[in-house]
Design a protein around this motif. Structure first.
Motif: not given
Length: 400
Positions: A17-18, A21, A26-27, A30, A35, A319
């Motif tokens: 996920y990181t 992101k 990334g957008t 997310m 999350q 998000v």
């Protein structure tokens, strides 16, 4: 093989996920992916949904009052942390209070089940619901838990509640949205959310394998026999009342563990969030979406449910779909009139802003109509058996 793959994916999820992101997409990532903070409630409520499926999906007896055990675990853990349980010493470790909460739920389940299992079908569901509502009303007015019992109770003090081996500080990590530990090992750094993710996930994983082992034991085979044809199970000599009562007690134990994890992570509980019959309804929703009588299915169902809610919710903290459209549609597009004075922005606010429950409800209806066996149940049907057993063989055939 399949279990190992799922575990590895979940272990890597915070890092994945990181990485996504911080990537060029990334957008979008997310917007689509839940999350890490969302995954923690998915874990502990998924465990509660699995405990509900353990009794309801494998014996055929719908426990609409299962929230009674979830709430028992949650309240017992916080009362223990606040030194309000007379038979436990002060500063009782969280793991011990978690197990004792499960045992208390077992006693409660035996008491409720000894009455409820004299009925079947909708009557059983209704009497368990009645017991849960009695506890809900009792806790909502029980002054012992706090000055405003209907509003819930908090853990006194700033310290986190630890998961690990009681008595060995080096093998304990505190969980909590704001009070958890942080860990740094070389290049790996886990913040409070990361520590809670792995610690809660570890407990849920152990509980899942314990329930799975029971289901695949001779005891579990009798549970399935009761679901398929209880009269035949009686005819071949099984005392189905005792087996149902035992299954009910086991499911209550794990439901209380899930409630304790909720209390440990959020450090606050309320009657509406634990004892309310709607909590059992959410477990039923997760079980139907994921697959009734699959054990792991409710966890996937809860993940699907939470992902959709986060995607469509106005409270998705930047998000979800709504914030994404707001940020990426220009002012000109947002101000464009669609029909009779309704602009694009007005349409977005009208049809997306805060209507996640509406769309989740519509998806639930579609699942009932077109995917009655749920996500995992349908996959099992397509593969011709349990996914863990049949999927590797299908993969090997494909690779040949």
């Amino acid at each position: 093989m399949v279990h190992l793959a799922v575990i590895l994916v979940l272990m890597a999820y915070p890092a994945i996920y990181t990485a996504l992101k911080n990537s060029p997409v990334g957008t979008e990532a997310m917007t689509l992916l839940p999350q890490v903070e969302t995954m923690i409630p998915v874990f502990y409520f998924g465990l509660f949904a699995m405990s509900f499926d353990f009794i309801s999906g494998y014996t055929g007896y719908l426990s609409f009052g299962h929230a009674a055990f979830y709430g028992t675990g949650a309240y017992f853990v916080i009362l223990t942390a606040n030194d309000k349980v007379p038979f436990l010493p002060a500063n009782t470790p969280f793991m011990i209070s978690l197990v004792v909460a499960g045992l208390l739920a077992v006693v409660l389940a035996l008491a409720i089940g000894s009455v409820s299992f004299r009925l079947t079908g909708v009557y059983f569901a209704m009497i368990t619901l009645g017991f849960a509502q009695v506890l809900y009303v009792f806790v909502s007015g029980w002054d012992y838990v706090g000055p405003n019992p209907h509003d819930g109770i908090l853990v006194n003090g700033p310290a986190g509640l630890n998961i690990g081996v009681p008595g060995i500080d080096s093998l304990n990590l505190a969980i909590g949205a704001l009070t958890g530990d942080t860990v740094s090992l070389g290049f790996v750094h886990l913040d409070q959310t990361g520590v809670s993710y792995y610690m809660v996930g570890l407990v849920v994983l152990v509980c899942y394998f314990a329930m799975q082992r029971i289901i695949h034991s001779p005891f579990g085979k009798v549970m399935i026999a009761i679901r398929e044809n209880e009269e035949r199970a009686i005819a071949v000599g099984y005392n189905t009342f005792h087996y149902k009562l035992g299954a009910f007690a086991i499911s209550a134990f794990f439901a209380a563990i899930a409630g304790g994890l909720l209390a440990g992570y959020q450090r606050t509980v309320s009657p509406d969030g634990t004892f309310n019959f709607l909590v059992a309804g959410d477990a039923l929703l997760a079980s139907i979406i994921g697959g009734f009588g699959t054990l792991a299915g409710p966890l996937y169902g809860q993940l699907f449910d939470e992902s959709v809610r986060e995607f469509l919710s106005k409270e998705a903290q930047g998000v979800g779909l709504l914030p994404y459209l707001r940020d990426h549609l220009g002012a000109g597009v947002m101000g464009t009139t669609i029909y009779n004075g309704l602009t694009v922005q007005g349409a977005i606010e009208t049809f997306l802003n805060g209507h996640a429950d509406l769309y989740v409800g519509a998806l639930f209806v579609l699942f009932v109509l077109f995917v009655p066996n749920g996500l995992l149940g349908t996959l099992r049907d397509r593969l011709g058996g349990p996914v863990a057993k049949t999927l590797p063989e299908h993969v090997r055939r494909y690779l040949r």
